[in-house]
Design an enzyme around this catalytic site. Sequence first.
Site, mmCIF file in Angstrom:
data_model
loop_
_atom_site.group_PDB
_atom_site.id
_atom_site.type_symbol
_atom_site.label_atom_id
_atom_site.label_comp_id
_atom_site.label_asym_id
_atom_site.label_seq_id
_atom_site.Cartn_x
_atom_site.Cartn_y
_atom_site.Cartn_z
ATOM 1 N N LYS A 142 24.394 -26.679 -34.415
ATOM 2 C CA LYS A 142 24.703 -26.754 -32.993
ATOM 3 C C LYS A 142 25.004 -28.203 -32.616
ATOM 4 O O LYS A 142 24.663 -29.135 -33.339
ATOM 5 C CB LYS A 142 23.522 -26.242 -32.150
ATOM 6 C CG LYS A 142 23.285 -24.744 -32.292
ATOM 7 C CD LYS A 142 24.390 -23.920 -31.670
ATOM 8 C CE LYS A 142 24.162 -22.432 -31.883
ATOM 9 N NZ LYS A 142 24.448 -21.976 -33.256
ATOM 10 N N ASP A 143 25.616 -28.357 -31.447
ATOM 11 C CA ASP A 143 26.055 -29.658 -30.969
ATOM 12 C C ASP A 143 24.908 -30.654 -30.825
ATOM 13 O O ASP A 143 23.781 -30.269 -30.536
ATOM 14 C CB ASP A 143 26.723 -29.516 -29.603
ATOM 15 C CG ASP A 143 27.753 -28.399 -29.596
ATOM 16 O OD1 ASP A 143 27.332 -27.235 -29.527
ATOM 17 O OD2 ASP A 143 28.943 -28.705 -29.672
ATOM 18 N N LYS A 144 25.223 -31.924 -30.972
ATOM 19 C CA LYS A 144 24.234 -32.966 -30.720
ATOM 20 C C LYS A 144 24.203 -33.306 -29.226
ATOM 21 O O LYS A 144 23.162 -33.203 -28.591
ATOM 22 C CB LYS A 144 24.559 -34.224 -31.528
ATOM 23 C CG LYS A 144 23.623 -35.390 -31.198
ATOM 24 C CD LYS A 144 23.992 -36.651 -31.961
ATOM 25 C CE LYS A 144 23.062 -37.794 -31.568
ATOM 26 N NZ LYS A 144 23.380 -39.044 -32.301
ATOM 27 N N GLU A 198 30.258 -30.134 -31.389
ATOM 28 C CA GLU A 198 31.361 -30.469 -30.511
ATOM 29 C C GLU A 198 31.350 -31.968 -30.249
ATOM 30 O O GLU A 198 30.315 -32.585 -30.119
ATOM 31 C CB GLU A 198 31.218 -29.716 -29.180
ATOM 32 C CG GLU A 198 31.284 -28.215 -29.331
ATOM 33 C CD GLU A 198 32.665 -27.715 -29.696
ATOM 34 O OE1 GLU A 198 33.609 -28.520 -29.708
ATOM 35 O OE2 GLU A 198 32.798 -26.520 -29.978
#
Length: 648
Positions: free
Chosen positions: A266-268, A65
């Site tokens: 997954k998001d950073k 995201e």
Amino acid sequence: MASVESNLKRDALDDDTAPAKRIKSDEGDDQMKATCSTSVQDPAEDPHPNSGESNNDDKKMEENEGGISMEDAERMDDTPELVGLKEKDVGILEYISKHEGFHGVLKQRYRDFLVNEIDEAGNIIRLTDLSYPAPEGEKPLDVNSVLSKEDQEQLAQLLQADDMEASHLIQVGDDKEERTKVHQVIRQLYPSMESTTSDTADGKKVIKVMKAKPGVKRRKSRWPKGRPDFCKFVLYKENMDLNDALGLVARYLHIRPHNFAMAGNKDKRAVTVQEITSYRIDAARIGRLNDVLRGIRMGNFRYVKKALNLGELSGNHFVIVLRNAQCSEQQLTEAMTSFKDVGFINYFGMQRFGNSSIATYMVGIALLKCKWSEAVELILKPREGGSNKEDNKWREHWMKTKNAQSTLDKMPRHKRTSAENQLLTGLMKVQKADPFQALLFIPRHVRLIYIHSFQSYIWNLVLSRRIQKYGLQPIIGDLVPTDNDPSEQQGSGVIKTAYITEENKSEYSIYDVVLPLPGFGIKYPTNEVGEWYKSMMAEHGIDSDKLKHHVKDYSLLGDYRKILVKPKNVAWSIQKYSNYKLHLTQTDLDKLEGTEVPEQTDCTEQAVKMEFSLPSSTYATMAIREILKIDTSSVHQATLNKTPGNKT
């Protein structure tokens, strides 16, 4: 000699990609010599037997995201005009809800965005236990008491070397016990290497360490008999890219990152929790790293027979805080009720396309058209925009000199595993800096992101046009899934679909309708929407009938994607705060350690806290967009971070 633990901590402090403080703190991606028929030998190809093979692997991964930090916003503050992609540039144009939107800041703090993976059985993955089973077999040795710092550095370089004939000689004496310990350390910490004792010409003994060659019979494995081959664990990470996190873990386990497998990315800029599997790595070796790695915790260890594969998840659960929220209780209730009951448009989010003025789909177009030199230049050329000044220094050097080595020397440390770094390495190593071969140094899954970004771009454009013309009603000629049973899918995971006809139209709603991502393995709507695909691709010089590329990696199989999504497990509340640096969420690690959300007094600011579950391959930012009715691009979010209400 410094201990392994101190080395780990020092490395984390030096690493520009690491969080700024300890884990409990809050803040701190023409001339063409090669033709389309060039054979592909990918030096970055993943040898792991569980690596994804589908052309849509990155679609199956839950994409990162987007978000922007306060530091980025402050760097942009002096820039007269921010330049970068906005939603309208990638076809994100429409809304389906009728409520009034409101102001709110997304991801002002990385702890404002929590993501927990949902497995195929529907269970939300949680980090609940940091203990690990005691190791079996021979007792682990202290590497620093056996190998010198120089030997450890040489072995680390050998591990990453491509040359299978490369070796390192460790000087040893006549003491057999000493030599035994060296061999034992190699077995424990460097399982992909072989060690043998030999004599030099002057009669001295050395231990030669080399990579184990494929096909050569290995010595008997010391993996305990009867134990399943894969260690499965829960990975908790803060403000860190998944590849960076696993790369750091792999580095200190002395293994390649390919040893790890996961169901999705997954998001950073978030706190994320997901399951990982590793091949024949003892849980104790992994668990001990919790004492020294920052921003990472690993737990809930167990041994399983099968590695995870991409796509083996049912979705993700989100807890999100929107700071500086300017809405009434009634406005929020109307917005969230609409979100719960109506859902949102399933656009591909901004993170699919990058946040600079050069979108990833532009590189994809160059690859699909076999314009290799153009693709190289698009990846390496300077980016416009206020937050890219530092990053542009090495890019500008490349444009002036076209010298890959000196450009690499100027590249900041946090870019050492980036696609740009790998591309420049390729330009150094291949003959005559051949752009086609150099591009192959970028890992396959990253190159696929470029061409799949083009698919996503076309999909977004078609969807917006369809909603503008036909609204939210199914029409004759639309496509709907007929059977989601994987055993009945049409080759390579593409679902079976049927057309809506006059006879069956009453059986379907708009929530059943799917649109295809362009490819040679799908069918298009038989109404005029199908023609839009052809004309939109033709505008970019792409023939919709020729998506089976001569270069196999760049073939587009295609897929289908629902145009609307309804969330599950929706909840919301208004939170008051006075200090934006204090967190408003409780992470899994907080719960483990008994850390509560800090109480705040004299609260003058308002935040909205919401949580919901989404199916895989959907974007939480697009859900937030529907609630707030604002542009979710990093450029726009930067302007929100600078509003007067955000006191720093």
